[in-house]
Design a protein around this motif. Sequence first.
Motif, PDB file in Angstrom:
ATOM      1  N   GLY A   1       2.604  -0.933  15.069  1.00  0.00           N
ATOM      2  CA  GLY A   1       2.189  -0.209  16.268  1.00  0.00           C
ATOM      3  C   GLY A   1       0.689  -0.059  16.327  1.00  0.00           C
ATOM      4  O   GLY A   1      -0.032  -1.015  16.516  1.00  0.00           O
ATOM      5  N   GLY A   2       0.228   1.155  16.172  1.00  0.00           N
ATOM      6  CA  GLY A   2      -1.205   1.386  16.216  1.00  0.00           C
ATOM      7  C   GLY A   2      -1.596   2.216  17.409  1.00  0.00           C
ATOM      8  O   GLY A   2      -0.757   2.635  18.205  1.00  0.00           O
TER       9      GLY A   2
ATOM     10  N   ASN B   1       3.085  -7.958  10.680  1.00  0.00           N
ATOM     11  CA  ASN B   1       3.158  -7.152  11.906  1.00  0.00           C
ATOM     12  C   ASN B   1       4.488  -7.365  12.624  1.00  0.00           C
ATOM     13  O   ASN B   1       5.125  -6.415  13.078  1.00  0.00           O
ATOM     14  CB  ASN B   1       2.032  -7.522  12.878  1.00  0.00           C
ATOM     15  CG  ASN B   1       0.690  -6.902  12.520  1.00  0.00           C
ATOM     16  OD1 ASN B   1      -0.208  -6.907  13.324  1.00  0.00           O
ATOM     17  ND2 ASN B   1       0.546  -6.372  11.322  1.00  0.00           N
TER      18      ASN B   1
ATOM     19  N   GLY C   1       1.516  -3.222   3.926  1.00  0.00           N
ATOM     20  CA  GLY C   1       2.628  -2.396   4.395  1.00  0.00           C
ATOM     21  C   GLY C   1       2.680  -1.060   3.665  1.00  0.00           C
ATOM     22  O   GLY C   1       2.154  -0.914   2.565  1.00  0.00           O
ATOM     23  N   LEU C   2       3.310  -0.072   4.290  1.00  0.00           N
ATOM     24  CA  LEU C   2       3.335   1.278   3.720  1.00  0.00           C
ATOM     25  C   LEU C   2       4.744   1.732   3.337  1.00  0.00           C
ATOM     26  O   LEU C   2       4.954   2.903   3.043  1.00  0.00           O
ATOM     27  CB  LEU C   2       2.718   2.265   4.721  1.00  0.00           C
ATOM     28  CG  LEU C   2       1.218   2.047   5.012  1.00  0.00           C
ATOM     29  CD1 LEU C   2       0.747   2.945   6.147  1.00  0.00           C
ATOM     30  CD2 LEU C   2       0.373   2.271   3.772  1.00  0.00           C
TER      31      LEU C   2
ATOM     32  N   HIS D   1      -0.309   9.069  16.737  1.00  0.00           N
ATOM     33  CA  HIS D   1      -0.356   8.396  18.021  1.00  0.00           C
ATOM     34  C   HIS D   1       0.416   9.301  18.985  1.00  0.00           C
ATOM     35  O   HIS D   1       1.583   9.073  19.278  1.00  0.00           O
ATOM     36  CB  HIS D   1       0.283   7.020  17.899  1.00  0.00           C
ATOM     37  CG  HIS D   1      -0.250   6.205  16.741  1.00  0.00           C
ATOM     38  ND1 HIS D   1      -1.573   6.177  16.406  1.00  0.00           N
ATOM     39  CD2 HIS D   1       0.369   5.394  15.850  1.00  0.00           C
ATOM     40  CE1 HIS D   1      -1.752   5.367  15.354  1.00  0.00           C
ATOM     41  NE2 HIS D   1      -0.586   4.901  15.006  1.00  0.00           N
TER      42      HIS D   1
ATOM     43  N   GLU E   1      -8.451   5.030  11.761  1.00  0.00           N
ATOM     44  CA  GLU E   1      -7.624   3.914  11.290  1.00  0.00           C
ATOM     45  C   GLU E   1      -7.467   3.949   9.779  1.00  0.00           C
ATOM     46  O   GLU E   1      -6.430   3.584   9.232  1.00  0.00           O
ATOM     47  CB  GLU E   1      -8.257   2.573  11.703  1.00  0.00           C
ATOM     48  CG  GLU E   1      -8.060   2.259  13.171  1.00  0.00           C
ATOM     49  CD  GLU E   1      -8.816   1.010  13.624  1.00  0.00           C
ATOM     50  OE1 GLU E   1      -8.497   0.498  14.701  1.00  0.00           O
ATOM     51  OE2 GLU E   1      -9.729   0.558  12.907  1.00  0.00           O
TER      52      GLU E   1
ATOM     53  N   GLU F   1       6.581   3.064  13.069  1.00  0.00           N
ATOM     54  CA  GLU F   1       5.935   1.766  12.914  1.00  0.00           C
ATOM     55  C   GLU F   1       5.820   1.260  11.485  1.00  0.00           C
ATOM     56  O   GLU F   1       5.629   0.077  11.268  1.00  0.00           O
ATOM     57  CB  GLU F   1       4.540   1.792  13.558  1.00  0.00           C
ATOM     58  CG  GLU F   1       3.667   2.959  13.102  1.00  0.00           C
ATOM     59  CD  GLU F   1       2.327   3.031  13.860  1.00  0.00           C
ATOM     60  OE1 GLU F   1       2.298   2.709  15.050  1.00  0.00           O
ATOM     61  OE2 GLU F   1       1.321   3.395  13.223  1.00  0.00           O
ATOM     62  N   HIS F   2       5.909   2.125  10.503  1.00  0.00           N
ATOM     63  CA  HIS F   2       5.729   1.649   9.130  1.00  0.00           C
ATOM     64  C   HIS F   2       6.973   0.979   8.571  1.00  0.00           C
ATOM     65  O   HIS F   2       6.883   0.162   7.663  1.00  0.00           O
ATOM     66  CB  HIS F   2       5.306   2.796   8.208  1.00  0.00           C
ATOM     67  CG  HIS F   2       3.961   3.349   8.541  1.00  0.00           C
ATOM     68  ND1 HIS F   2       3.527   4.575   8.122  1.00  0.00           N
ATOM     69  CD2 HIS F   2       2.948   2.834   9.280  1.00  0.00           C
ATOM     70  CE1 HIS F   2       2.305   4.793   8.588  1.00  0.00           C
ATOM     71  NE2 HIS F   2       1.938   3.758   9.298  1.00  0.00           N
TER      72      HIS F   2
ATOM     73  N   PHE G   1       2.530 -16.124   2.602  1.00  0.00           N
ATOM     74  CA  PHE G   1       2.160 -16.988   3.726  1.00  0.00           C
ATOM     75  C   PHE G   1       0.651 -17.221   3.830  1.00  0.00           C
ATOM     76  O   PHE G   1       0.144 -17.562   4.880  1.00  0.00           O
ATOM     77  CB  PHE G   1       2.753 -16.431   5.026  1.00  0.00           C
ATOM     78  CG  PHE G   1       4.233 -16.660   5.119  1.00  0.00           C
ATOM     79  CD1 PHE G   1       4.720 -17.932   5.386  1.00  0.00           C
ATOM     80  CD2 PHE G   1       5.139 -15.640   4.889  1.00  0.00           C
ATOM     81  CE1 PHE G   1       6.088 -18.173   5.446  1.00  0.00           C
ATOM     82  CE2 PHE G   1       6.509 -15.865   4.942  1.00  0.00           C
ATOM     83  CZ  PHE G   1       6.990 -17.126   5.223  1.00  0.00           C
TER      84      PHE G   1
ATOM     85  N   GLU H   1       0.803  -1.227   0.000  1.00  0.00           N
ATOM     86  CA  GLU H   1       0.000   0.000   0.000  1.00  0.00           C
ATOM     87  C   GLU H   1       0.831   1.270   0.000  1.00  0.00           C
ATOM     88  O   GLU H   1       0.291   2.379   0.051  1.00  0.00           O
ATOM     89  CB  GLU H   1      -0.974   0.011   1.182  1.00  0.00           C
ATOM     90  CG  GLU H   1      -2.044  -1.077   1.142  1.00  0.00           C
ATOM     91  CD  GLU H   1      -3.067  -0.875   0.015  1.00  0.00           C
ATOM     92  OE1 GLU H   1      -3.177   0.268  -0.491  1.00  0.00           O
ATOM     93  OE2 GLU H   1      -3.718  -1.851  -0.380  1.00  0.00           O
TER      94      GLU H   1
ATOM     95  N   THR I   1      11.432 -12.502  -1.225  1.00  0.00           N
ATOM     96  CA  THR I   1      10.692 -11.512  -0.446  1.00  0.00           C
ATOM     97  C   THR I   1       9.490 -12.191   0.195  1.00  0.00           C
ATOM     98  O   THR I   1       8.747 -12.908  -0.481  1.00  0.00           O
ATOM     99  CB  THR I   1      10.242 -10.347  -1.346  1.00  0.00           C
ATOM    100  OG1 THR I   1      11.403  -9.614  -1.739  1.00  0.00           O
ATOM    101  CG2 THR I   1       9.300  -9.398  -0.602  1.00  0.00           C
ATOM    102  N   ALA I   2       9.337 -11.982   1.516  1.00  0.00           N
ATOM    103  CA  ALA I   2       8.175 -12.542   2.217  1.00  0.00           C
ATOM    104  C   ALA I   2       7.005 -11.605   2.020  1.00  0.00           C
ATOM    105  O   ALA I   2       7.165 -10.389   1.928  1.00  0.00           O
ATOM    106  CB  ALA I   2       8.480 -12.688   3.700  1.00  0.00           C
ATOM    107  N   ARG I   3       5.814 -12.194   1.970  1.00  0.00           N
ATOM    108  CA  ARG I   3       4.617 -11.381   1.840  1.00  0.00           C
ATOM    109  C   ARG I   3       3.538 -11.892   2.786  1.00  0.00           C
ATOM    110  O   ARG I   3       3.251 -13.077   2.858  1.00  0.00           O
ATOM    111  CB  ARG I   3       4.077 -11.456   0.420  1.00  0.00           C
ATOM    112  CG  ARG I   3       2.856 -10.579   0.233  1.00  0.00           C
ATOM    113  CD  ARG I   3       2.194 -10.840  -1.112  1.00  0.00           C
ATOM    114  NE  ARG I   3       0.841 -10.331  -1.085  1.00  0.00           N
ATOM    115  CZ  ARG I   3       0.500  -9.085  -1.418  1.00  0.00           C
ATOM    116  NH1 ARG I   3       1.426  -8.236  -1.790  1.00  0.00           N
ATOM    117  NH2 ARG I   3      -0.747  -8.693  -1.347  1.00  0.00           N
TER     118      ARG I   3
END
Lengths: 457, 457
Positions: free
Chosen positions: A148-149, A142, A74-75, A375, A328, A414-415, A90, A31, A67-69
């Motif tokens: 985070g969040g 994550n 993700g940003l 945040h 959000e 966090e990104h 996954f 994203e 590359t894992a997905r």
Amino acid sequence: MTDMRSRLADIVGAANVRDGADAAEDYARDEGLTSVATRPAFVVAPGDAGETAEILKAAAETGTPVTARGSGTGLSGAAVPRADAILVSFERMNRVLEIDTENHVAVVQPGVTLRELEEKTAEHGLVYPVYPGELSGSLGGNVATNAGGMRAVRYGVTRHHVLGVEAVLATGEVIRCGGKYVKASTGYDLTQLIVGSEGTLALVTEATLKLQPRLAHQATVLAPFGDLTAVVRAVPKVVASGIGPLILEYIDAMTMGAITYTHDLQLGIPDQVRDTSQAYLVVMLENRDAERLDDDVAATGELLTALGAVDAYVLPGPSARRLIEAREQAFYTAKGAGADDVIDTVLPRAALPEFMARVQGIAQASETFVVGCGHAGDGNVHLAVFQKDADKRAKALRELFAASMELGGAISGEHGIGHAKKAYFLDLEDPAKIALMKRIKQAFDPTGVLNPGVLFD
Amino acid sequence: MTDMRSRLADIVGAANVRDGADAAEDYARDEGLTSVATRPAFVVAPGDAGETAEILKAAAETGTPVTARGSGTGLSGAAVPRADAILVSFERMNRVLEIDTENHVAVVQPGVTLRELEEKTAEHGLVYPVYPGELSGSLGGNVATNAGGMRAVRYGVTRHHVLGVEAVLATGEVIRCGGKYVKASTGYDLTQLIVGSEGTLALVTEATLKLQPRLAHQATVLAPFGDLTAVVRAVPKVVASGIGPLILEYIDAMTMGAITYTHDLQLGIPDQVRDTSQAYLVVMLENRDAERLDDDVAATGELLTALGAVDAYVLPGPSARRLIEAREQAFYTAKGAGADDVIDTVLPRAALPEFMARVQGIAQASETFVVGCGHAGDGNVHLAVFQKDADKRAKALRELFAASMELGGAISGEHGIGHAKKAYFLDLEDPAKIALMKRIKQAFDPTGVLNPGVLFD
Ligand SMILES: Cc1cc2nc3c(=O)[nH]c(=O)nc-3n(C[C@H](O)[C@H](O)[C@H](O)COP(=O)(O)OP(=O)(O)OC[C@H]3O[C@@H](n4cnc5c(N)ncnc54)[C@H](O)[C@@H]3O)c2cc1C
Ligand SMILES: Cc1cc2nc3c(=O)[nH]c(=O)nc-3n(C[C@H](O)[C@H](O)[C@H](O)COP(=O)(O)OP(=O)(O)OC[C@H]3O[C@@H](n4cnc5c(N)ncnc54)[C@H](O)[C@@H]3O)c2cc1C
């Protein structure tokens, strides 16, 4: 190429390998607003750690990037593969393996989404309290981004809830680190090193997550302020009060206008108050006891007014939920409005007023439009940056990050760094630390196949 | 040797270098029961990070081992130098540099003791909530061992409170990691890697620590139980209740007898209850509100009785304080009683009943006497082991650690591996993880001068 394809098919079964060209477009991107969509050579979906290990062995032998997905939400572009890469998705490893109610942990496969974990934990009166805004994100993603969040001000971030991982090294070795215990001093903490490493050190095939008792009662207070500085000045005081908010967000007037408009939200604030407010503080509280919650809400209202809020409104449950959801999804609102980039720099929360002042200066000088929310309790500022000219934008971003670091902050709260913020990271970070991180990367991944181009060049 | 001495004197000033032979005996040891006292070649006390860096450069150039020393209260022998080593004592770097009341952090030099930090934070209504039992321990030592203590069940351990460090690498480079913020996703988390690394990766010359508001009200409930299994079975239930205890310790009858006797402590428990109790649970609660605390104390008492406690006594303040102090000093009581070793294995807290049963079996089979207490809320069991025969003792320890690991635990919860538990660590831990940790060590310390012999051979 055909060799690799058949080798991968031998490992995971033919049905679980696709050529990049045939795979859905979604695998080519995340994203991130500046990510460049790229189809990988192959999309492979392993069924377990053993298969994941075999994929990595094949990659290391042939020098093929991996590359894992997770869910691709993700940003930072960190899940965007290279054109010659194997994208390890996954999606099949998506089971909650255990909700352990005695030890208060969940054991999950990496493809489990936050939404699924939320449902599963709710059945047991427990909660995984890390709430990065996008609930379709995977736990593997994550862990790899240290997501985070909004609830981090109370409960901390992903890092603080990952008690252990099963991880596959680039050597094809499968290791288990940590476990269902909250502390250890038994060698280096590999778990904590893997958390936040954006798929560059190891692939996570299982995570053991700390859960909390789910508290029954929540309430949300919304406080409009005359100016942004007053809002961010109030933040340390709310934290110091000991009330222990679950959420402590600031939203500037522009962003509040945009998200309430997009989500057709009525907050019930008198027009006149709304028109004179430049920023809002959203404080969510929770308690296991309804009466204590009521007392805390009253105390919070008084405190906020004393700290300069124009007023403090207790939002009814449904409005509160919708406001939080709209917040959000603020990223999509910014994207819809044409934002050219987003940043999520983090800094000492008491430095927020000074930082926000500098942001305005940088924005004006570079003819860039910058709005945001954040945040606030964590000092994590999310800014949408509107500037079409790539050079001007890069210059503005560099100045924003430099200002944050000068005030004691870091580029991303966090990104993550991924591809998107790498140039700034390599430019602004201490070269001795970059060199050390590269040596650590080398210790994990001697052939350099894990997510090359992310973090480092 | 004379060269090195004069070089060190040039760096820190002649007054701050001593030959090992002239230095106080204390520098030759820590508190580990099996540590072999060894005088280093030199004891050096740097005044700042720059001097520390110069010492490390001199060491790396000449291949001279370097061991960091805080207060020497460690229990794993990790601060015991080699005979050819430079012992870097942080006794001069002992200042609290800042108590930042807005960001709720303390910035300290490594030689600051827990006691000093406790006094300084109290002046500001804040608290550093990590309470490893020995308050003369230094923050540098706490960071390097990831020290725990009784309050970890509520607040977590040292790792969870170290937001950043300044550290000197074996290359002589000084790096700053993390800062006055609670989260970041900006490259690998070097801070978390250095925490718990027992002086083998870097020397910590400054730490930024997270503080909490100091809550005004505390109360302690003591609950005797008929048997040890009932105590450890009660632990997950107390955690699940959401009462959120500050301390949740178990103490077996033998240990309770010893520490109350040594400290001349009257708990006011009727003789008949005491005589039939095999173990105790100590639950300390805190709250910012006195009334809420009273309610929680009542609820805790009821809960404990429902969980099988013979009774539940609210201890008057002074008795409670003295009991906690006596528990903190339980190590010295065990030492005084002739204990031959202590272990502090950690495991899933719900596995404690099964583990305690196995402990009894292992003790009997090896004719070893084992008693203890523990941070039950964290699954961290402190056992004193009485067995004079070194071979028998090593066999018993190996079986105890193996049992813990089989039940999902790890060798040390907070004391670390050092020299004392290294043989078990290297024997029982996954070789792939050991190899990876060695490669990480190599990435930090290519010449291998930092605390050689600790963790690895
Ligand atoms: C609307 C919106 C709101 C958001 N709000 C927040 C927020 O509040 N807080 C926040 O932190 N983030 C937020 N995000 C960002 C995003 O949700 C998080 O970064 C999330 O952690 C990504 O998870 P994912 O499964 O989508 O990962 P992906 O995008 O698929 O991958 C992210 C990274 O993780 C790696 N990775 C994935 N799985 C594994 C694995 N099993 N092993 C090793 N590496 C792996 C990838 O290689 C990549 O480096 C938001 C995103 C959106 C779109
Ligand atoms: C009575 C008693 C009770 C105790 N209770 C607890 C408890 O409840 N919980 C707990 O966790 N521990 C406990 N301990 C153990 C001990 O107090 C801790 O391990 C403490 O962290 C050691 O601090 P120190 O300054 O004495 O470190 P030292 O013993 O001097 O050193 C310990 C390790 O840290 C390294 N080190 C020291 N300073 C630095 C630095 N600046 N940079 C890099 N490395 C450094 C040393 O090289 C060594 O590896 C107890 C000990 C005693 C004697």
